[in-house]
Scaffold this active site. Sequence first.
Site, PDB file in Angstrom:
ATOM      1  N   SER A  46      -0.587 -14.290 -64.411  1.00 20.20           N
ATOM      2  CA  SER A  46      -1.569 -13.172 -64.108  1.00 20.20           C
ATOM      3  C   SER A  46      -2.852 -13.466 -64.641  1.00 20.20           C
ATOM      4  O   SER A  46      -3.071 -13.729 -65.657  1.00 20.20           O
ATOM      5  CB  SER A  46      -0.930 -11.722 -64.418  1.00 20.20           C
ATOM      6  N   CYS A  47      -3.970 -13.305 -63.864  1.00 14.72           N
ATOM      7  CA  CYS A  47      -5.259 -12.955 -64.236  1.00 14.72           C
ATOM      8  C   CYS A  47      -5.944 -14.438 -64.340  1.00 14.72           C
ATOM      9  O   CYS A  47      -5.376 -15.660 -64.397  1.00 14.72           O
ATOM     10  CB  CYS A  47      -5.546 -12.495 -65.553  1.00 14.72           C
ATOM     11  N   ASP A  48      -7.115 -14.472 -63.837  1.00 14.25           N
ATOM     12  CA  ASP A  48      -8.123 -15.722 -63.869  1.00 14.25           C
ATOM     13  C   ASP A  48      -9.387 -15.312 -64.069  1.00 14.25           C
ATOM     14  O   ASP A  48      -9.995 -14.035 -63.604  1.00 14.25           O
ATOM     15  CB  ASP A  48      -8.054 -16.433 -62.684  1.00 14.25           C
ATOM     16  N   GLU A  53      -7.175 -13.040 -70.921  1.00 14.72           N
ATOM     17  CA  GLU A  53      -5.957 -13.690 -70.051  1.00 14.72           C
ATOM     18  C   GLU A  53      -4.776 -13.423 -71.034  1.00 14.72           C
ATOM     19  O   GLU A  53      -4.988 -13.616 -72.375  1.00 14.72           O
ATOM     20  CB  GLU A  53      -6.030 -14.865 -69.741  1.00 14.72           C
ATOM     21  N   ARG A  81      -2.198 -21.876 -60.769  1.00 18.78           N
ATOM     22  CA  ARG A  81      -3.709 -21.165 -60.633  1.00 18.78           C
ATOM     23  C   ARG A  81      -4.647 -21.794 -61.517  1.00 18.78           C
ATOM     24  O   ARG A  81      -5.773 -21.863 -61.156  1.00 18.78           O
ATOM     25  CB  ARG A  81      -3.192 -19.708 -60.671  1.00 18.78           C
TER      26      ARG A  81
END
Length: 420
Positions: A9-11, A96, A242
């Site tokens: 999750s998250c960028d 993150e 990702r």
Amino acid sequence: MFPRPPPRSCDTFVALPPAAAGGSVVFGKNSDRPADEVQEVVHFPAAAHPPGAALECTYIEIEQVEKTHAVVLSRPSWLWGAEMGANEHGVCIGNEAVWGREEICDDEALLGMDLVRLGLERADTAEKALTVIVDLLEKYGQGGNCMESHMAFTYHNSFLIADRKEAWVLETSGKHWAAEKVEGGVRNISNQLSITTKIDREHPELKEYAKSKGWWDGEKEFDFAATYSYVNTARMTTSSGRYCEGYKLLNKHKGSITSEIMMEILRDKESGINMEGGFMTTGSMVSVLPQQPNLPCIHFFTGTPDPARSVFKPFIFVPNITQLLKTCSPTFGHNDPVKKQPRFQNKPDRRHELYKKHESAAVVMETTERKGKAMLKGIQELEKQKISEMESILQNGCLDINQVVNLFSQCVEEELKIYS
């Protein structure tokens, strides 16, 4: 034996001139969280605090400082800290979740999200924010459940910190950390350690601790990500995932990255950056930080899930900002299940007004083709109009303070009209 891959999750992204257009630093982040979690956008003005005051963070109490800067935050509505935000001095921070060789502490301490807010409230440059975070990490540690649930979700943290001049990547493993200065080009972080051999600041015992654990022999070149995690750093920007996808998208637009391009990157579903499913993108942020100090920094927030069906609404720091009431979740004081022991025994309705209307609109967009298309077109046109207005401010250097105090709140009202 390798650990099971953690939830992804998250960028967070940054582009500095010459990779960014128009002589500005451009910052962006998607906050990917449990799909039913409400993210709110809140503003806290600058404040003075009495000597010896205490500060209650999500789980623990720490010493307050004498002065805190004004901040605008996008945060899960159940906690004190923030996933991302900015302060009145043009400092932006996103964090993150990261995992590695070091065991994660379940004890309640400062959340990475608390450290985001503390860095913004206490520092007027990116590097000073880094110093604030690592000093607090040393003093109080990081730990505690990062999800509003009796099921534990814990992790170490990485941070991307930017201001008008430079950016820093700070990656942690327990109390140990490494930091990399970014002075030009592009940089992104995702859910893995990414600092390799370019280490500009570090915990004083970073290398000795790695040697004591048998992770590094003390002879070959020290590679932080390879040493403290299981990342194959040689394939980091070419393998699937990702982090790599974000790296490719930034480089695809290198030299022409604007706020609109950054929004486009955050909306990219094919790469997985705009996440769907049990964990999804619940809030997004883009900031434009002009290098000319006489121009205002502009911060865009959605305050709603899925940036592809949301409006990036502009915010500029000025005195006497209108309260952001319609993106602010209800509060429950000492009756909040987060504050009671044992924690998280139930989950109250934390939806703010914009979230509720957007939730209903999302159903229309999915199920009613004609009406849904019209609604989507309406919010896209609203966003384009606001971006154009912000570009005029940056080009002309003219700021109408009386209009700017209502800038974000007025855009929320216009968005709500489209949904109704």
